[in-house]
Write a protein that holds these residues in place. Structure first.
Motif, PDB file in Angstrom:
ATOM      1  N   ASP A 134       0.804  -1.220   0.000  1.00  0.00           N
ATOM      2  CA  ASP A 134       0.000   0.000   0.000  1.00  0.00           C
ATOM      3  C   ASP A 134       0.839   1.273   0.000  1.00  0.00           C
ATOM      4  O   ASP A 134       1.009   1.933  -1.033  1.00  0.00           O
ATOM      5  CB  ASP A 134      -0.955  -0.046   1.207  1.00  0.00           C
ATOM      6  N   GLU A 182      -5.280  -5.147   4.415  1.00  0.00           N
ATOM      7  CA  GLU A 182      -5.218  -4.341   3.182  1.00  0.00           C
ATOM      8  C   GLU A 182      -5.249  -5.262   1.960  1.00  0.00           C
ATOM      9  O   GLU A 182      -5.831  -4.921   0.921  1.00  0.00           O
ATOM     10  CB  GLU A 182      -3.960  -3.463   3.151  1.00  0.00           C
ATOM     11  N   HIS A 238     -12.528   1.611   5.239  1.00  0.00           N
ATOM     12  CA  HIS A 238     -11.781   2.585   6.038  1.00  0.00           C
ATOM     13  C   HIS A 238     -12.655   3.625   6.732  1.00  0.00           C
ATOM     14  O   HIS A 238     -12.255   4.151   7.761  1.00  0.00           O
ATOM     15  CB  HIS A 238     -10.717   3.281   5.185  1.00  0.00           C
ATOM     16  N   HIS A 254      -4.958  -0.536  13.083  1.00  0.00           N
ATOM     17  CA  HIS A 254      -5.559  -0.103  11.818  1.00  0.00           C
ATOM     18  C   HIS A 254      -6.101  -1.298  11.024  1.00  0.00           C
ATOM     19  O   HIS A 254      -7.238  -1.273  10.551  1.00  0.00           O
ATOM     20  CB  HIS A 254      -4.511   0.655  11.001  1.00  0.00           C
ATOM     21  N   VAL A 258      -9.937  -1.986  10.050  1.00  0.00           N
ATOM     22  CA  VAL A 258     -10.357  -2.050   8.638  1.00  0.00           C
ATOM     23  C   VAL A 258     -11.061  -3.382   8.364  1.00  0.00           C
ATOM     24  O   VAL A 258     -12.051  -3.439   7.625  1.00  0.00           O
ATOM     25  CB  VAL A 258      -9.143  -1.841   7.696  1.00  0.00           C
TER      26      VAL A 258
HETATM   27 ZN   LIG Z   1      -5.418   1.217   5.461  1.00  0.00          ZN
END
Ligand SMILES: [Zn+2]
Ligand SMILES: NC(=O)c1ccc[n+]([C@@H]2O[C@H](COP(=O)([O-])OP(=O)(O)OC[C@H]3O[C@@H](n4cnc5c(N)ncnc54)[C@H](O)[C@@H]3O)[C@@H](O)[C@H]2O)c1
Length: 348
Positions: A134, A182, A238, A254, A258
């Motif tokens: 990412d 992700e 998100h 995080h 997510v």
């Molecule tokens: Zn993220």
């Protein structure tokens, strides 16, 4: 090794492979060229010496700028220290900055490189799974301000990205999982055969999975380099994820937030007839395969209030990223009432 070309205004290659950190070729522009290695204390203890040795052998004079790990360091104060460090070593435009680390190092080093002498070239060397799939690709650089995350930054593409998969073997489990969330996000927005690889175990297929994710991000970013529309697809999960992080006072990571955000959004999408129940089951099975959480410990009102305080919702409307099929999400503008209804549907 796999190489993917990112077709932004400045085209560049992302190389992904085993042992790349001490095996990439970079030619100094002049006989007295300098390299600044920017990294945090944890990554420095693992990989800084090997990188310094490699760059010295390539012909660079190396200087390392090492800062304490953690989000608190992603600040203007650290940028100022780094800029002063560069000027004290008389770093000039022909020299190179190497961002060795996770997303924090990449965002900070990229930002400093983009403003020092009005821009000096930098190379991304991602060492977390999240940075590999990412943050090292796409050219968003930023630091945090007291008012919020990533509020000062630039769009500046790196010169090259070298992702050494071997460095990911030292990641603690929870940080590895953040990257897994992700990866599942990419499967939801653009499948490209990620699903069977994820279910079989991400760590078994790292090069293939990172390459697929980078190519998906590359395609999205090439279409919308400056984040005016399509790039918002990368925010799937998100909106609610950020709200969950906030409600937990950032004790939920995080990636976990997510993961929950994607599960909630997909559950709401099923209830509101955007997609079939089967899609929710596919998502849940990928999240389970990565031991990521899927249930939300907060109430509708708590999540709604936290979502509204997000800077992106200031105008009273929010763009929700809604899944409609595996590998396909749509951008759906919703007002505050619809956001509340979706959260209610997700938590019922
Ligand atoms: Zn993220
Ligand atoms: N620019 C973008 O497009 C973009 C996209 C997503 C996230 N981000 C940013 O990325 C940041 C998060 O990145 P992150 O999750 O990589 O966090 P991070 O950079 O803080 O790394 C997480 C932790 O892992 C350690 N670490 C890094 N590599 C290691 C290795 N190989 N072995 C052992 N430990 C290692 C670090 O020292 C740190 O403590 C956030 O600030 C976020 O805003 C930016």
């Amino acid at each position: 090794m796999t190489t993917i070309t990112i077709k932004t205004s400045n085209e560049y290659n992302v190389h992904i492979g085993q042992g790349l950190l001490t095996n990439f070729s970079v030619i100094p522009k002049a006989s007295d060229s300098q390299a600044v290695i920017v990294t945090d204390d944890i990554v420095a203890s693992l990989y800084e010496a090997a990188l310094t040795k490699h760059l010295t052998e390539c012909g660079f004079q190396c200087h390392s700028f090492i800062f304490p790990h953690g989000e608190a360091s992603k600040s203007m104060a650290t940028v100022t220290d780094l800029l002063q460090f560069m000027s004290s070593h008389h770093i000039c435009r022909t020299d190179l900055i190497f961002a060795l680390g996770g997303g924090i190092v990449g965002d900070l080093a990229g930002f400093a490189a983009s403003i020092y002498l009005r821009g000096i070239r930098f190379i991304q060397l991602p060492t977390t799974l999240l940075a590999a799939v990412d943050s090292s690709v796409g050219g968003k650089t930023a630091v945090n301000l007291p008012a919020g995350k990533n509020l000062a930054g630039t769009f500046t593409q790196p010169l090259t990205v070298y992702c050494d998969i071997r460095t990911l073997s030292t990641l603690p489990e929870d940080i590895f999982s953040d990257g897994c969330a992700e990866i599942i996000k990419y499967a939801m927005i653009s499948e490209k055969e990620l699903l069977p690889l994820i279910k079989d175990g991400i760590s078994k297929h790292l090069e293939e999975i990172i390459s697929l994710c980078v190519s998906i991000k590359g395609e999205v970013v090439a279409e919308d380099e400056f984040d005016t529309g399509l790039r918002q697809l990368l925010n799937f999960g998100h909106t609610l994820g950020h709200a969950i992080e906030k409600c937990s006072d950032f004790t939920i990571s995080h990636g976990s937030a997510v993961a929950i955000g994607m599960a909630l959004m997909t559950k709401a999408a099923v209830k509101m007839n955007f997609c079939e129940e089967q899609l929710l089951q596919e998502l849940l099975s990928m999240l389970h395969a990565c031991s990521l959480p899927v249930t939300c410990p907060y109430t509708v009102q708590e999540l709604y209030d936290a979502s509204l305080s997000d800077k992106k919702h200031a105008s009273g409307t929010v763009t929700l990223i809604v899944p409609v099929a595996l590998g396909k999400c749509i951008l759906h503008k919703a007002d505050n009432q619809e956001l509340y209804t979706m959260i209610e549907a997700a938590l019922s």
